[in-house]
Design a protein around this motif. Structure first.
Motif, PDB file in Angstrom:
ATOM      1  N   THR A 106     -13.335  -0.441   4.921  1.00 21.75           N
ATOM      2  CA  THR A 106     -13.717   0.887   4.415  1.00 21.75           C
ATOM      3  C   THR A 106     -13.011   1.216   3.105  1.00 21.75           C
ATOM      4  O   THR A 106     -13.578   1.856   2.233  1.00 21.75           O
ATOM      5  N   CYS A 107     -11.730   0.797   2.978  1.00 25.17           N
ATOM      6  CA  CYS A 107     -11.041   1.012   1.701  1.00 25.17           C
ATOM      7  C   CYS A 107     -11.123  -0.236   0.820  1.00 25.17           C
ATOM      8  O   CYS A 107     -11.451  -0.169  -0.348  1.00 25.17           O
ATOM      9  N   HIS A 108     -10.763  -1.387   1.437  1.00 24.06           N
ATOM     10  CA  HIS A 108     -10.743  -2.636   0.659  1.00 24.06           C
ATOM     11  C   HIS A 108     -12.168  -3.176   0.583  1.00 24.06           C
ATOM     12  O   HIS A 108     -12.517  -4.138   1.269  1.00 24.06           O
ATOM     13  N   ARG A 109     -13.009  -2.537  -0.238  1.00 27.47           N
ATOM     14  CA  ARG A 109     -14.400  -2.972  -0.357  1.00 27.47           C
ATOM     15  C   ARG A 109     -14.457  -4.303  -1.089  1.00 27.47           C
ATOM     16  O   ARG A 109     -13.627  -4.576  -1.955  1.00 27.47           O
ATOM     17  N   PRO A 110     -15.434  -5.146  -0.728  1.00 29.35           N
ATOM     18  CA  PRO A 110     -15.538  -6.459  -1.376  1.00 29.35           C
ATOM     19  C   PRO A 110     -15.613  -6.345  -2.903  1.00 29.35           C
ATOM     20  O   PRO A 110     -15.061  -7.173  -3.617  1.00 29.35           O
ATOM     21  N   ASP A 111     -16.266  -5.296  -3.399  1.00 33.06           N
ATOM     22  CA  ASP A 111     -16.347  -5.168  -4.861  1.00 33.06           C
ATOM     23  C   ASP A 111     -15.096  -4.504  -5.450  1.00 33.06           C
ATOM     24  O   ASP A 111     -14.980  -4.348  -6.654  1.00 33.06           O
ATOM     25  N   GLY A 112     -14.169  -4.109  -4.553  1.00 36.33           N
ATOM     26  CA  GLY A 112     -12.904  -3.550  -5.010  1.00 36.33           C
ATOM     27  C   GLY A 112     -13.059  -2.246  -5.760  1.00 36.33           C
ATOM     28  O   GLY A 112     -12.223  -1.895  -6.589  1.00 36.33           O
ATOM     29  N   ALA A 113     -14.113  -1.473  -5.447  1.00 42.82           N
ATOM     30  CA  ALA A 113     -14.445  -0.345  -6.318  1.00 42.82           C
ATOM     31  C   ALA A 113     -14.158   1.010  -5.702  1.00 42.82           C
ATOM     32  O   ALA A 113     -14.748   1.999  -6.098  1.00 42.82           O
ATOM     33  N   LEU A 122     -12.249  -9.898  11.772  1.00 44.42           N
ATOM     34  CA  LEU A 122     -11.180  -8.934  12.027  1.00 44.42           C
ATOM     35  C   LEU A 122     -11.143  -7.864  10.942  1.00 44.42           C
ATOM     36  O   LEU A 122     -10.931  -6.675  11.222  1.00 44.42           O
ATOM     37  N   PHE A 123     -11.318  -8.306   9.724  1.00 42.99           N
ATOM     38  CA  PHE A 123     -11.269  -7.411   8.577  1.00 42.99           C
ATOM     39  C   PHE A 123     -12.277  -6.285   8.745  1.00 42.99           C
ATOM     40  O   PHE A 123     -12.012  -5.130   8.403  1.00 42.99           O
ATOM     41  N   GLU A 124     -13.420  -6.652   9.322  1.00 44.00           N
ATOM     42  CA  GLU A 124     -14.432  -5.618   9.563  1.00 44.00           C
ATOM     43  C   GLU A 124     -14.116  -4.810  10.815  1.00 44.00           C
ATOM     44  O   GLU A 124     -14.195  -3.584  10.816  1.00 44.00           O
ATOM     45  N   GLU A 125     -13.688  -5.508  11.867  1.00 44.64           N
ATOM     46  CA  GLU A 125     -13.399  -4.801  13.121  1.00 44.64           C
ATOM     47  C   GLU A 125     -12.293  -3.769  12.951  1.00 44.64           C
ATOM     48  O   GLU A 125     -12.331  -2.692  13.539  1.00 44.64           O
ATOM     49  N   LEU A 126     -11.299  -4.111  12.162  1.00 46.23           N
ATOM     50  CA  LEU A 126     -10.158  -3.206  11.995  1.00 46.23           C
ATOM     51  C   LEU A 126     -10.440  -2.137  10.932  1.00 46.23           C
ATOM     52  O   LEU A 126      -9.554  -1.361  10.590  1.00 46.23           O
ATOM     53  N   ARG A 127     -11.621  -2.156  10.369  1.00 41.17           N
ATOM     54  CA  ARG A 127     -12.045  -1.173   9.365  1.00 41.17           C
ATOM     55  C   ARG A 127     -11.236  -1.272   8.068  1.00 41.17           C
ATOM     56  O   ARG A 127     -11.095  -0.285   7.347  1.00 41.17           O
ATOM     57  N   CYS A 128     -10.696  -2.427   7.820  1.00 41.86           N
ATOM     58  CA  CYS A 128     -10.012  -2.620   6.544  1.00 41.86           C
ATOM     59  C   CYS A 128     -11.008  -2.415   5.413  1.00 41.86           C
ATOM     60  O   CYS A 128     -10.664  -1.939   4.329  1.00 41.86           O
ATOM     61  N   GLU A 179       1.816  -0.762  -8.307  1.00 44.95           N
ATOM     62  CA  GLU A 179       1.940   0.310  -9.295  1.00 44.95           C
ATOM     63  C   GLU A 179       0.593   1.023  -9.503  1.00 44.95           C
ATOM     64  O   GLU A 179      -0.450   0.379  -9.620  1.00 44.95           O
ATOM     65  N   GLY A 180       0.633   2.338  -9.510  1.00 48.50           N
ATOM     66  CA  GLY A 180      -0.573   3.112  -9.763  1.00 48.50           C
ATOM     67  C   GLY A 180      -1.323   3.496  -8.504  1.00 48.50           C
ATOM     68  O   GLY A 180      -2.372   4.123  -8.583  1.00 48.50           O
ATOM     69  N   PHE A 181      -0.806   3.134  -7.334  1.00 46.47           N
ATOM     70  CA  PHE A 181      -1.488   3.493  -6.092  1.00 46.47           C
ATOM     71  C   PHE A 181      -0.567   4.287  -5.180  1.00 46.47           C
ATOM     72  O   PHE A 181       0.650   4.180  -5.268  1.00 46.47           O
ATOM     73  N   GLN A 182      -1.174   5.084  -4.307  1.00 43.44           N
ATOM     74  CA  GLN A 182      -0.401   5.869  -3.352  1.00 43.44           C
ATOM     75  C   GLN A 182      -0.245   5.089  -2.051  1.00 43.44           C
ATOM     76  O   GLN A 182      -1.127   4.313  -1.685  1.00 43.44           O
ATOM     77  N   PRO A 183       0.874   5.287  -1.341  1.00 46.01           N
ATOM     78  CA  PRO A 183       1.036   4.601  -0.045  1.00 46.01           C
ATOM     79  C   PRO A 183       0.187   5.273   1.036  1.00 46.01           C
ATOM     80  O   PRO A 183       0.695   6.016   1.865  1.00 46.01           O
ATOM     81  N   LEU A 184      -1.119   5.009   1.009  1.00 47.47           N
ATOM     82  CA  LEU A 184      -2.032   5.667   1.945  1.00 47.47           C
ATOM     83  C   LEU A 184      -2.290   4.842   3.191  1.00 47.47           C
ATOM     84  O   LEU A 184      -2.673   5.353   4.228  1.00 47.47           O
ATOM     85  N   MET A 185      -2.094   3.541   3.075  1.00 50.70           N
ATOM     86  CA  MET A 185      -2.524   2.653   4.152  1.00 50.70           C
ATOM     87  C   MET A 185      -1.651   2.814   5.391  1.00 50.70           C
ATOM     88  O   MET A 185      -0.426   2.886   5.289  1.00 50.70           O
ATOM     89  N   ARG A 200       1.617 -10.368   4.520  1.00 54.40           N
ATOM     90  CA  ARG A 200       1.999 -10.035   5.889  1.00 54.40           C
ATOM     91  C   ARG A 200       2.756  -8.709   5.931  1.00 54.40           C
ATOM     92  O   ARG A 200       2.453  -7.822   6.733  1.00 54.40           O
ATOM     93  N   GLU A 201       3.742  -8.566   5.021  1.00 55.38           N
ATOM     94  CA  GLU A 201       4.530  -7.347   4.988  1.00 55.38           C
ATOM     95  C   GLU A 201       3.636  -6.154   4.681  1.00 55.38           C
ATOM     96  O   GLU A 201       3.772  -5.076   5.251  1.00 55.38           O
ATOM     97  N   SER A 202       2.650  -6.353   3.766  1.00 54.63           N
ATOM     98  CA  SER A 202       1.804  -5.240   3.357  1.00 54.63           C
ATOM     99  C   SER A 202       0.877  -4.796   4.479  1.00 54.63           C
ATOM    100  O   SER A 202       0.447  -3.649   4.517  1.00 54.63           O
ATOM    101  N   ILE A 203       0.549  -5.716   5.387  1.00 58.35           N
ATOM    102  CA  ILE A 203      -0.275  -5.311   6.522  1.00 58.35           C
ATOM    103  C   ILE A 203       0.579  -4.574   7.554  1.00 58.35           C
ATOM    104  O   ILE A 203       0.175  -3.560   8.113  1.00 58.35           O
ATOM    105  N   LEU A 204       1.781  -5.069   7.758  1.00 58.42           N
ATOM    106  CA  LEU A 204       2.630  -4.482   8.811  1.00 58.42           C
ATOM    107  C   LEU A 204       3.410  -3.265   8.315  1.00 58.42           C
ATOM    108  O   LEU A 204       3.624  -2.318   9.053  1.00 58.42           O
ATOM    109  N   ARG A 205       3.892  -3.324   7.066  1.00 58.47           N
ATOM    110  CA  ARG A 205       4.674  -2.209   6.515  1.00 58.47           C
ATOM    111  C   ARG A 205       4.145  -1.877   5.132  1.00 58.47           C
ATOM    112  O   ARG A 205       4.765  -2.212   4.122  1.00 58.47           O
ATOM    113  N   PRO A 206       2.991  -1.219   5.072  1.00 57.11           N
ATOM    114  CA  PRO A 206       2.289  -1.047   3.790  1.00 57.11           C
ATOM    115  C   PRO A 206       3.118  -0.288   2.752  1.00 57.11           C
ATOM    116  O   PRO A 206       2.930  -0.485   1.558  1.00 57.11           O
TER     117      PRO A 206
END
Lengths: 555, 221, 313
Positions: free
Chosen positions: C232-239, C224-230, C282-288, C270-276
């Motif tokens: 593309t941002c959440h790369r396995p190396d986190g980079a 699912l993680f791949e199918e939903l294109r998660c 801290e230090g990140f923009q609400p882009l998701m 769960r909340e972060s997937i549904l209501r990102p």
């Protein structure tokens, strides 16, 4: 409490006058009843309405208990079963138990006991009955139109989104009825504060008044929270706002917090007035002052205050934080202390009394026993780990019936018998009354004791069909319920009979202290021919009896 | 409370009371108790607001910026002024100044009606802008959490709606009082209804004083 | 089969059950003591001081006794605080699963229970578990509130829509046990029942092995993680720098924009997937973007299982 008129000597001359003019004979037209502002007539209006609802709620549960005789669904469909137990709960809690003692005995007795001509706001009092009837109409409509199947707790999101029954009409009915209870409580508090007879200090007040004062505090502060909760459920159904529905971002646990913030104190709205009644009856039939008057009085107020701090014990398995669970568990144990104080004081009041076992006393002693058992099982359900097991099982059902039926209803019936001569001017048949008091006590225990065992075995509440191993205990419970039902049927019959054929009552048939016994039976519309002045402590039976003895023995 | 005092042709003292002091104290205590009930009623809404604001403060702040600060501030000023006029009306009634009483009651009713009118105009604006998530109306929200923003507007409509309902009830009572005052009532010993209505009116004002910052001012502008 | 003979206490089939029963017995003892005390006193006084009995001494009646009042306030208080502590300690262990518990994912709906074992095996209304193994139930409801209740284990926990709840138990006896829904959930509430079947571990493995190969929740989550294109941002190396790293996230303390901190548990994921945008690190923009409506409850559980499986690099 002694007033200027000597106790029994007033009885004889006032006897003929009693039959001529009293609140019952002051106008016979329908209008004179429906537009009355006399607190005593309003009490009678309430008595009739809540008796009707008691029968209705009882009828619903007869079907429930019959159906539970077998593990299968053979009498009614599950949908009907769910509507029946909901009707039983809604009616008994909101339309019978909560108004029972305050609106009937309280309305009748508060002005009499404080020596006032009426409550502070008589028209508001009449309004409260009309508000109650309006709420009743909405709920009756919901029941007749198709019923509600949410349970009396209306848990969201089932009530707000999923149930397709008449939730709206019922919620509106309860919302409206809530205002009747607020108005009653408000009226009592103001009357008790501002309208006491000269000399009637706080520590000379009857304990029934203390209990109703504590009850009124809960009514005034708790009921609006239920009102707003039901309003939110209604808005969610009507307008689709998402306060409780997780699909719209809401939180169903918030509903439970708000609901129990009222509905836990509401249990004390039911039981505190009964405690007050028992505190009146025991001294009278022991012929002595109750042991620890001040402790009984203050424990009522303590219960009212603590009752607002323990609602979270209904949420031990709901997913509230375990730390919150611990705090609520501890606070729940604190509310046990004032309840224990009352039981010990009532028991100690028997010591060196001169005890007779008339019907009200039988009810009072039954109350003490059943309330003790209900209260002690409260220790079980307040213990976190045990509650996890028995939560939402028949153990809970048994526990709260011991408090609400074994406690509140026993107290109500005891009070009705005790003040029946005062309210109607007639004496009920003592033999029948004792028999039914004993039947109710036995039937009650047979009905609800097996449910404790059922609950610990794990039978969940609100189950229409159940595993076969629970059948034996369910049959026992249903058998007990038939005895209990008979026990309730008797008073209805002989009390009605006594209205026409009962012996006429003297102003003070039980030789009780208290201002209400110093006026005729039934009292005149203005209660007292002149404002009474109180010179002595409450329940001074010692002085009362010796005074009567010097005047040739109090009949 | 309001209805307990008979018309001026009869005595100001109701039959169940011994004297006017007792009656006045009872009337006041009754109203205070009623206000404590009201406080708990609004308390449930305030709790719901607190819970959901804590869950997502950013969305609440963003949604708050959609409210019109100008009209909100103006309404606050109007309501506070009406509290002054109702307090002066109580004084006028107690000191038997009939003309002043009529004038001040009229002023209070005028200010109260103005408040409610502005409130309804704001509701209409929200409806036009698609910010009224009630009864399946379209709701447009470009921010990240539309469901939570909808919750803010749900609470906004609920809280101000319940408040406006209290205003309307107050206005009806004030109108009844105005009619009585024009007929020469409510003066001196008969002033209790003005006094307890004033208490109620002040309470409704105080609720607004809390609603205004909670709804209009939480978004940094 | 389920033992359906008449009994007064339910079977004890979990490590917790004897502890709960012990407290129950103690409470029974306390209740019995006070009930008997009050009843005996009432009967004794009633007989001794009955009105007809004129020979008994009724002089010098005490009106109150502060000492007595204090005694019967303090003694119950001590008793009840003891019971409170006992019950609370048990409650604490009851809802805190031991590390390494086997996780069974549960989705409840009107009116059935759906269970999924760690290897992906699914079953409905019947739950097979191995003996002597701590089991952690991770539960969510698709509609109204339900409540998982196994009387023989003395365990109950409400199953909520919109957030995960959990409980754990360790069976100590093989056999069949009742599983009930304890929270009223509508028309067929009383038919939302099932069975828990406790098996010897070896037997359980055999039972699991039967049937075709299944996709484990972690594997399904990864798909699912791949199918939903998660990915593309959440790369396995986190980079990528656009989002906080997911590896080793579960159970860690996270600092949020605005200064608050939160423990990243299942409900936070769960909340972060549904209501990102609700709780941004801290230090990140609400882009998701929100995935509300794109994944159902079972898929959410799989995604979270996958994220949980990402060990710290």
């Amino acid at each position: 409490m002694t007033i200027l008129v000597a106790p029994e000597s007033a009885a004889t001359p006032s006897q003929p006058r009693t039959q001529q003019r009293n609140y019952l004979t002051d106008g016979y037209s329908v209008r004179s009843w429906l537009l009355t502002t006399d607190h005593k007539r309003i009490a009678i209006l309430y008595l009739l309405s809540i008796t009707f609802f008691f029968l209705l709620g009882g009828a619903a549960v007869i079907v429930v208990r019959l159906d539970l005789m077998t593990p299968q669904a053979d009498l009614v469909q599950s949908e009907t079963y769910n509507k029946l137990f909901t009707a039983h709960g809604v009616i008994m809690v909101f339309f019978f138990l909560i108004p029972s003692i305050p609106a009937v005995l309280g309305n009748f007795l508060v002005p009499l006991m404080v020596g006032a001509r009426d409550l502070a706001f008589p028209r508001l009092n009449l309004l409260s009955w009309y508000v109650y009837m309006l709420g009743e109409l909405f709920t009756l409509y919901a029941l007749l139109a198709g019923g509600v199947d949410t349970g009396w707790t209306f848990y969201a999101p089932y009530s707000s989104t999923y149930s397709n029954t008449y939730v709206m009409a019922t919620a509106v009915g309860i919302f409206i009825t809530g205002f009747s209870s607020i108005l009653t409580g408000l009226n009592f508090i103001v009357t008790i504060h501002k309208m006491r007879a000269p000399g009637l200090t706080w520590f000379r007040l009857p304990l029934f008044i203390w209990a109703l004062y504590a009850t009124s505090i809960i009514m005034v502060l708790g009921t609006p929270v239920l009102a707003i909760t039901l309003l939110l459920v209604g808005m969610e159904r009507l307008l689709g706002i998402g306060i409780f529905d997780p699909r719209l971002g809401g939180d169903p646990i918030l509903f439970q917090h708000l609901f129990w913030f009222y509905s836990h104190p509401a249990v004390y709205i039911m039981i505190l007035p009964s405690m007050g009644v028992v505190s009146e009856i025991i001294p009278c039939y022991c012929r002595k002052r109750p042991f620890g008057y001040a402790f009984i009085g203050f424990s009522s107020v303590a219960i009212a205050v603590f009752s607002f701090l323990v609602w979270g014990h209904h949420l031990f398995v709901s997913g509230q934080s375990i730390y919150a669970g611990m705090v609520f568990s501890m606070l729940s144990y604190l509310v046990a202390i004032p309840s224990a104080v009352k039981v010990f004081n009532w028991t100690a009041s028997l010591h060196k009394g001169s005890i007779s076992f008339d019907t009200p006393m039988l009810y009072a002693l039954g109350f003490v026993g059943l309330f003790t058992m209900g209260g002690l099982t409260g220790l079980f359900v307040a213990a976190l780990a045990v509650d996890v097991h028995v939560h939402d099982t028949y153990f809970i059902v048994a526990h709260f019936h011991y408090i609400m039926v074994g406690g509140a209803v026993m107290g109500y019936l005891g009070g009705i018998h005790f003040w029946w001569p005062k309210m109607t001017g007639r004496i009920y048949p003592e033999g029948w009354a004792r028999l039914s008091a004993i039947l109710i006590f036995v039937g009650f225990n047979l009905t609800f004791f097996p449910q404790y065992i059922l609950g610990y075995l794990g039978m969940p509440r609100r189950y229409h069909v159940y595993p076969p191993e629970f059948q034996v205990l369910n049959v026992m419970s249903s058998a007990g319920a038939s005895i209990l039902g008979m026990g309730y049927f008797f008073p209805l019959t002989y009390l009605s009979w006594s209205l026409y054929f009962g012996k006429r009552a003297s102003p003070n048939p039980w030789r009780a202290t208290g201002l209400e016994w110093q006026t005729s039976s039934p009292p005149p519309t203005e209660n007292f021919s002149e404002t009474p002045v109180v010179l002595d402590e409450a329940y001074d039976y010692h002085r009362f009896d010796s005074l009567a003895a010097t005047e040739g023995g109090g009949k | 409370m309001i209805g307990e005092t008979p018309t001026p042709t009869v005595s100001a003292l109701a039959h169940q009371f011994d004297d006017l002091t007792q009656q006045n104290e009872a009337d006041d205590l009754g109203m205070w108790l009623f206000l404590s009930t009201e406080l708990m009623f609004f308390g449930g809404l305030f709790l719901a607001y607190t819970v959901y604001r804590r869950q997502d403060e950013a969305t609440f702040a963003a949604a708050s910026q959609e409210l019109d600060l100008f009209w909100g501030t103006l309404n606050t000023a109007i309501l506070l002024t009406s509290s002054l006029t109702v307090a002066l009306a109580t004084h006028a009634a107690e000191s038997r100044q009939r003309q002043q009483l009529i004038g001040l009651l009229t002023a209070t009713i005028g200010l109260g009606s103005l408040f409610v009118s502005i409130k309804f105009m704001e509701y209409h604006q929200k409806y036009v802008h698609g910010l009224m998530p009630l009864g399946g109306l379209p709701f447009h929200w470009d921010g990240p959490s539309p469901a939570h923003a909808a919750l803010f507007f749900d609470l906004y409509f609920l809280m101000t709606g319940v408040h406006a309902l209290h205003m309307l009830i107050g206005l009806v009572i004030l109108l009844v009082l105005l009619v009585k005052a024009i007929r020469g009532g409510l003066l001196g010993d008969h002033a209790a209804p003005v006094r307890v209505t004033g208490l109620y009116w002040h309470f409704v004002d105080v609720v607004w004083v809390f609603l205004f910052p909670m709804l209009y001012l939480i978004g940094a502008r | 089969m389920i033992d359906d003979g008449f009994r007064l206490l339910p079977e004890q089939a979990s490590t917790l059950a004897p502890h709960v029963d012990l407290l129950y017995y103690f409470l029974l003892g306390v209740a019995l003591f006070f009930t008997v005390l009050i009843t005996v006193l009432i009967i004794y006084f009633s007989i001794k001081y009955r009105r007809g009995n004129t020979r008994v001494d009724r002089s010098s009646r005490p009106g109150h006794s502060t000492l007595l009042e204090i005694i019967w306030m303090v003694v119950p208080l001590i008793f009840s605080m003891g019971i409170f502590g006992w019950g609370a300690t048990l409650y604490f262990s009851e809802y805190r699963p031991p590390a390494g518990a086997m996780e069974i994912r549960t989705v409840a709906k009107q009116w059935m229970w759906k269970f999924q074992h760690p290897n992906g095996h699914r079953e409905i209304n019947t739950l097979h578990i191995p003996l002597g193994q701590p089991i952690k139930m991770i539960m969510i409801s698709e509609d109204v509130i339900h409540s998982l209740y196994v009387p023989a284990f003395r365990v109950k926990r409400d199953v909520l829509p919109g957030s995960y709840s959990s409980c754990w138990f360790e069976a100590t006896r093989t056999g069949d046990f009742h599983l009930f829904c304890a929270e009223y959930c509508g028309t067929n509430h009383s038919r939302m029942i099932g069975r828990v079947i406790v098996m010897e571990p070896a037997e359980y493995e055999d039972w699991l092995g039967g049937g075709s190969a299944k996709e484990t929740p972690v594997a399904a989550g990864q798909r699912l993680f791949e199918e939903l294109r998660c990915v593309t941002c959440h790369r396995p190396d986190g980079a990528t720098g656009r989002c906080p790293p997911l590896a080793g996230l579960l159970g860690r303390e996270v600092k949020l924009t605005g200064g608050a901190t939160i423990i990243a548990d299942e409900n936070y994921l769960r909340e972060s997937i549904l209501r990102p945008a609700a709780k941004v690190v801290e230090g990140f923009q609400p882009l998701m973007p929100s995935y509300d409506g794109q994944v159902d409850e079972e898929q959410l559980i799989q995604l979270i299982s996958y994220i949980k499986s990402l060990a710290k690099p």
